[in-house]
Design a protein around this motif. Structure first.
Motif, mmCIF file in Angstrom:
data_model
loop_
_atom_site.group_PDB
_atom_site.id
_atom_site.type_symbol
_atom_site.label_atom_id
_atom_site.label_comp_id
_atom_site.label_asym_id
_atom_site.label_seq_id
_atom_site.Cartn_x
_atom_site.Cartn_y
_atom_site.Cartn_z
ATOM 1 N N VAL A 79 -3.448 -6.481 -3.129
ATOM 2 C CA VAL A 79 -3.256 -6.652 -1.695
ATOM 3 C C VAL A 79 -4.575 -7.155 -1.116
ATOM 4 O O VAL A 79 -5.608 -6.488 -1.222
ATOM 5 N N GLU A 80 -4.540 -8.333 -0.529
ATOM 6 C CA GLU A 80 -5.739 -8.930 0.049
ATOM 7 C C GLU A 80 -5.578 -9.235 1.539
ATOM 8 O O GLU A 80 -6.512 -9.710 2.168
ATOM 9 N N GLU B 144 0.461 -3.774 -4.989
ATOM 10 C CA GLU B 144 1.795 -3.737 -4.403
ATOM 11 C C GLU B 144 2.827 -3.978 -5.496
ATOM 12 O O GLU B 144 2.633 -4.816 -6.371
ATOM 13 N N ILE B 145 3.901 -3.207 -5.427
ATOM 14 C CA ILE B 145 5.024 -3.396 -6.347
ATOM 15 C C ILE B 145 6.303 -3.425 -5.519
ATOM 16 O O ILE B 145 6.366 -2.868 -4.435
ATOM 17 N N PRO B 146 7.366 -4.069 -6.032
ATOM 18 C CA PRO B 146 8.618 -4.074 -5.288
ATOM 19 C C PRO B 146 9.271 -2.690 -5.293
ATOM 20 O O PRO B 146 9.102 -1.907 -6.223
ATOM 21 N N ARG B 147 10.012 -2.410 -4.271
ATOM 22 C CA ARG B 147 10.690 -1.125 -4.123
ATOM 23 C C ARG B 147 11.574 -0.800 -5.336
ATOM 24 O O ARG B 147 11.690 0.361 -5.734
ATOM 25 N N LEU C 8 -4.616 -4.066 5.011
ATOM 26 C CA LEU C 8 -5.644 -3.171 4.491
ATOM 27 C C LEU C 8 -6.293 -2.354 5.601
ATOM 28 O O LEU C 8 -6.670 -1.200 5.382
ATOM 29 N N ARG C 9 -6.417 -2.915 6.790
ATOM 30 C CA ARG C 9 -7.000 -2.186 7.927
ATOM 31 C C ARG C 9 -6.156 -0.983 8.327
ATOM 32 O O ARG C 9 -6.648 -0.048 8.954
ATOM 33 N N GLN C 10 -4.894 -1.006 8.000
ATOM 34 C CA GLN C 10 -4.002 0.099 8.352
ATOM 35 C C GLN C 10 -4.120 1.279 7.381
ATOM 36 O O GLN C 10 -3.490 2.318 7.580
#
Length: 76
Positions: A36-37, A55-58, A42-44
């Motif tokens: 994740v870039e 990140e991976i898919p649900r 990322l600020r959250q």
């Protein structure tokens, strides 16, 4: 230490990623995914300097044992 491959994304076009592993010695999961870039996302989050986010898919949640056990046990 041997990692146990729990599953790869069945819809991955290349067949190589993302992947979920179990380290049964440390009792932890290792997740290979897309880095994740996106600065706004990322600020959250509160990410310490020694950590990263992937990140991976649900649909990959099926490979985590607790989820599988929950599906099999109607009381969970």
């Amino acid at each position: 230490m041997a990692l146990i491959k729990l599953g790869k994304d069945p819809e991955s076009p290349s067949g190589g990623s993302p992947t979920v592993y179990l380290d049964d010695e440390k009792d932890t999961y290792l997740v290979q995914g897309w880095r994740v870039e996106d600065i706004e996302r990322l600020r959250q989050m509160d990410i310490p300097g020694h950590e990263t986010v992937v990140e991976i898919p649900r649909r990959m949640v099926q490979f985590f044992q607790e989820v599988k056990q929950g599906d099999e046990d109607p009381d969970v």
